[in-house]
Design a protein around this motif. Structure first.
Motif, PDB file in Angstrom:
ATOM      1  N   ILE A   1       0.841  -1.195   0.000  1.00  0.00           N
ATOM      2  CA  ILE A   1       0.000   0.000   0.000  1.00  0.00           C
ATOM      3  C   ILE A   1       0.876   1.246   0.000  1.00  0.00           C
ATOM      4  O   ILE A   1       0.627   2.204  -0.745  1.00  0.00           O
ATOM      5  N   ARG A   2       1.936   1.218   0.796  1.00  0.00           N
ATOM      6  CA  ARG A   2       2.878   2.340   0.836  1.00  0.00           C
ATOM      7  C   ARG A   2       3.522   2.547  -0.530  1.00  0.00           C
ATOM      8  O   ARG A   2       3.603   3.675  -1.032  1.00  0.00           O
ATOM      9  N   ALA A   3       3.970   1.471  -1.177  1.00  0.00           N
ATOM     10  CA  ALA A   3       4.584   1.569  -2.503  1.00  0.00           C
ATOM     11  C   ALA A   3       3.581   2.091  -3.528  1.00  0.00           C
ATOM     12  O   ALA A   3       3.930   2.893  -4.403  1.00  0.00           O
ATOM     13  N   PHE A   4       2.333   1.647  -3.423  1.00  0.00           N
ATOM     14  CA  PHE A   4       1.281   2.128  -4.313  1.00  0.00           C
ATOM     15  C   PHE A   4       1.092   3.639  -4.148  1.00  0.00           C
ATOM     16  O   PHE A   4       1.058   4.384  -5.131  1.00  0.00           O
ATOM     17  N   LEU A   5       0.973   4.103  -2.901  1.00  0.00           N
ATOM     18  CA  LEU A   5       0.781   5.530  -2.646  1.00  0.00           C
ATOM     19  C   LEU A   5       1.986   6.351  -3.082  1.00  0.00           C
ATOM     20  O   LEU A   5       1.837   7.448  -3.638  1.00  0.00           O
ATOM     21  N   LEU A   6       3.184   5.820  -2.848  1.00  0.00           N
ATOM     22  CA  LEU A   6       4.396   6.505  -3.308  1.00  0.00           C
ATOM     23  C   LEU A   6       4.434   6.594  -4.828  1.00  0.00           C
ATOM     24  O   LEU A   6       4.817   7.620  -5.391  1.00  0.00           O
TER      25      LEU A   6
ATOM     26  N   PRO B   1      -7.373  11.107   1.866  1.00  0.00           N
ATOM     27  CA  PRO B   1      -6.475  11.150   3.034  1.00  0.00           C
ATOM     28  C   PRO B   1      -6.769  10.078   4.082  1.00  0.00           C
ATOM     29  O   PRO B   1      -5.880   9.712   4.853  1.00  0.00           O
ATOM     30  N   ILE B   2      -7.977   9.558   4.117  1.00  0.00           N
ATOM     31  CA  ILE B   2      -8.315   8.529   5.104  1.00  0.00           C
ATOM     32  C   ILE B   2      -7.498   7.255   4.870  1.00  0.00           C
ATOM     33  O   ILE B   2      -7.260   6.486   5.804  1.00  0.00           O
ATOM     34  N   ILE B   3      -7.047   7.037   3.646  1.00  0.00           N
ATOM     35  CA  ILE B   3      -6.227   5.861   3.340  1.00  0.00           C
ATOM     36  C   ILE B   3      -4.939   5.893   4.153  1.00  0.00           C
ATOM     37  O   ILE B   3      -4.505   4.873   4.688  1.00  0.00           O
ATOM     38  N   PHE B   4      -4.342   7.069   4.281  1.00  0.00           N
ATOM     39  CA  PHE B   4      -3.100   7.190   5.036  1.00  0.00           C
ATOM     40  C   PHE B   4      -3.318   6.848   6.507  1.00  0.00           C
ATOM     41  O   PHE B   4      -2.573   6.059   7.088  1.00  0.00           O
ATOM     42  N   SER B   5      -4.340   7.425   7.115  1.00  0.00           N
ATOM     43  CA  SER B   5      -4.569   7.170   8.540  1.00  0.00           C
ATOM     44  C   SER B   5      -5.030   5.742   8.801  1.00  0.00           C
ATOM     45  O   SER B   5      -4.649   5.142   9.804  1.00  0.00           O
TER      46      SER B   5
ATOM     47  N   HIS C   1      -4.057   3.138   7.377  1.00  0.00           N
ATOM     48  CA  HIS C   1      -2.958   2.194   7.182  1.00  0.00           C
ATOM     49  C   HIS C   1      -1.667   2.670   7.846  1.00  0.00           C
ATOM     50  O   HIS C   1      -0.585   2.197   7.510  1.00  0.00           O
ATOM     51  N   TYR C   2      -1.795   3.610   8.790  1.00  0.00           N
ATOM     52  CA  TYR C   2      -0.692   4.067   9.629  1.00  0.00           C
ATOM     53  C   TYR C   2       0.468   4.628   8.806  1.00  0.00           C
ATOM     54  O   TYR C   2       1.637   4.466   9.159  1.00  0.00           O
ATOM     55  N   ILE C   3       0.152   5.317   7.711  1.00  0.00           N
ATOM     56  CA  ILE C   3       1.172   5.880   6.830  1.00  0.00           C
ATOM     57  C   ILE C   3       1.161   7.394   6.979  1.00  0.00           C
ATOM     58  O   ILE C   3       0.107   8.031   6.879  1.00  0.00           O
ATOM     59  N   ASP C   4       2.332   7.965   7.209  1.00  0.00           N
ATOM     60  CA  ASP C   4       2.467   9.409   7.320  1.00  0.00           C
ATOM     61  C   ASP C   4       2.412  10.015   5.912  1.00  0.00           C
ATOM     62  O   ASP C   4       3.236   9.682   5.061  1.00  0.00           O
ATOM     63  N   PRO C   5       1.446  10.916   5.637  1.00  0.00           N
ATOM     64  CA  PRO C   5       1.315  11.466   4.282  1.00  0.00           C
ATOM     65  C   PRO C   5       2.464  12.396   3.878  1.00  0.00           C
ATOM     66  O   PRO C   5       2.629  12.690   2.703  1.00  0.00           O
ATOM     67  N   GLU C   6       3.257  12.832   4.837  1.00  0.00           N
ATOM     68  CA  GLU C   6       4.378  13.723   4.521  1.00  0.00           C
ATOM     69  C   GLU C   6       5.597  12.948   4.019  1.00  0.00           C
ATOM     70  O   GLU C   6       6.203  13.314   3.024  1.00  0.00           O
TER      71      GLU C   6
END
Length: 145
Positions: free
Chosen positions: A95-100, A113-117, A119-124
């Motif tokens: 999921i992190r690789a997909f978002l990156l 933005p709810i996807i980040f929270s 899945h415990y991923i910092d959007p910054e």
């Protein structure tokens, strides 16, 4: 049945785990903006969204792709269609690789933005907060017990 998911600079590749043949290939260039649909009352706010089906523990991701001049909505839970999906070890990393990949190769595509929270991923900086994930799991287990 078992599919390996590879996310790299070219896009998302789905491979058959047993014979390494490509099942599906989604290059970053095939990602497109979500269109306003005539039968929907409210215009979609984000191109990449997710929902958690009622009988599932995992979010299902949706985003539009352009295949053969037709825009279709692709969905994936990043579980690799694995028989024991609950033990799919690198789901958060996928999921992190997909978002990156979306942020780097398709910055015009918007992500809910709810996807980040969820899945415990910092959007910054796109770091995964494993401590927060563990705390939530422990509190959930204590609550269930």
């Amino acid at each position: 049945m078992s599919t390996t998911i590879i996310i790299d600079e070219k896009g998302i590749h789905y491979l058959n785990k047993f014979n390494n043949r490509v099942v599906k290939d989604l290059p970053w260039s095939s990602f497109t903006k979500r269109e306003k649909l005539a039968h929907v009352f409210e215009a979609p706010k984000y191109d990449v969204t997710s929902i958690r089906p009622m009988k599932s523990f995992y979010d299902q991701f949706y985003w539009p792709v352009l295949i053969d001049s037709t825009v279709t909505v692709h969905n994936d839970a990043f579980l690799g269609k694995h028989f024991l999906a609950m033990f799919y070890a690198n789901r958060l990393e996928l999921i992190r690789a997909f978002l990156l990949g979306v942020a780097h190769y398709r910055p015009d595509i918007t992500v809910d933005p709810i996807i980040f929270s969820n899945h415990y991923i910092d959007p910054e900086n796109y770091n995964i907060d494993y401590r927060q994930q563990q705390r939530i799991r422990i509190l959930s287990a204590v609550f269930c017990i």
